[in-house]
Design a protein around this motif. Sequence first.
Motif, short mmCIF file in Angstrom:
data_model
loop_
_atom_site.label_atom_id
_atom_site.label_comp_id
_atom_site.label_asym_id
_atom_site.label_seq_id
_atom_site.Cartn_x
_atom_site.Cartn_y
_atom_site.Cartn_z
N ALA A 61 12.84 115.42 12.12
CA ALA A 61 14.00 116.32 12.12
C ALA A 61 14.59 116.46 13.52
CB ALA A 61 13.61 117.69 11.56
N LYS A 62 13.73 116.51 14.53
CA LYS A 62 14.21 116.60 15.92
C LYS A 62 14.97 115.34 16.30
CE LYS A 62 13.60 117.77 20.54
NZ LYS A 62 14.92 117.37 20.99
N VAL A 63 14.42 114.18 15.97
CA VAL A 63 15.10 112.91 16.27
C VAL A 63 16.45 112.87 15.57
CG1 VAL A 63 15.02 110.42 15.88
CG2 VAL A 63 13.02 111.60 16.78
N ASN A 64 16.47 113.19 14.28
CA ASN A 64 17.72 113.15 13.53
C ASN A 64 18.72 114.17 14.03
OD1 ASN A 64 15.99 112.44 10.42
ND2 ASN A 64 16.89 110.99 11.86
N GLY A 65 18.26 115.34 14.42
CA GLY A 65 19.15 116.35 14.99
C GLY A 65 19.78 115.88 16.29
N ASP A 66 18.97 115.25 17.14
CA ASP A 66 19.49 114.72 18.40
C ASP A 66 20.49 113.59 18.16
OD1 ASP A 66 17.96 116.52 19.83
OD2 ASP A 66 16.40 115.07 20.35
N GLU A 67 20.17 112.71 17.19
CA GLU A 67 21.10 111.62 16.85
C GLU A 67 22.44 112.16 16.39
OE1 GLU A 67 17.98 108.32 15.05
OE2 GLU A 67 18.82 109.84 13.70
N LEU A 68 22.39 113.15 15.50
CA LEU A 68 23.62 113.71 14.96
C LEU A 68 24.40 114.46 16.03
CD1 LEU A 68 25.46 114.09 12.55
CD2 LEU A 68 24.06 116.06 11.87
N ALA A 69 23.71 115.22 16.86
CA ALA A 69 24.40 115.94 17.94
C ALA A 69 25.09 114.96 18.88
CB ALA A 69 23.40 116.80 18.72
N ASP A 70 24.44 113.86 19.21
CA ASP A 70 25.03 112.86 20.09
C ASP A 70 26.26 112.23 19.43
OD1 ASP A 70 24.98 111.22 22.53
OD2 ASP A 70 24.44 109.58 21.17
N TYR A 71 26.14 111.88 18.16
CA TYR A 71 27.26 111.28 17.43
C TYR A 71 28.45 112.24 17.39
CZ TYR A 71 30.11 109.37 13.71
OH TYR A 71 31.16 108.89 12.98
N LEU A 72 28.19 113.49 17.02
CA LEU A 72 29.28 114.47 16.92
C LEU A 72 29.91 114.75 18.27
CD1 LEU A 72 27.78 117.00 14.35
CD2 LEU A 72 29.57 115.29 13.95
N SER A 73 29.09 114.80 19.32
CA SER A 73 29.65 115.08 20.65
C SER A 73 30.61 113.97 21.07
CB SER A 73 28.55 115.27 21.68
OG SER A 73 27.92 114.05 22.00
N LYS A 74 30.27 112.72 20.75
CA LYS A 74 31.16 111.61 21.07
C LYS A 74 32.39 111.61 20.17
CE LYS A 74 27.47 108.77 22.90
NZ LYS A 74 26.47 107.76 22.58
N LEU A 75 32.19 111.83 18.89
CA LEU A 75 33.30 111.84 17.94
C LEU A 75 34.33 112.91 18.28
CD1 LEU A 75 34.40 110.78 15.15
CD2 LEU A 75 33.12 112.67 14.12
#
Length: 85
Positions: A61-75
């Motif tokens: 969950a931590k890995v996926n949360g970090d992945e999603l946060a990174d994606y959204l921050s760039k988007l």
Amino acid sequence: PNARFVLLSGPMNNSDELKGIVAQVAETVNKDHAGKVTTFELSKQGSRGFGADYHPNIAQAKVNGDELADYLSKLMSWPLDGAGN
């Protein structure tokens, strides 16, 4: 009217069939609303173990949360503070 949508392929089911359906939904919506919908694939679970009933555990969950946060921050051009926040 300025909303953006991100369709996710989660860590439990990231089959080619599901990814194809998610991509088709995004493509269909974007025909009438260009750029409103994107897709993102979270990393597959398993290498970090499993939680209850084969659901993602805390580490996944931590890995996926970090992945999603990174994606959204760039988007969305949102800055992250380096800690995934």
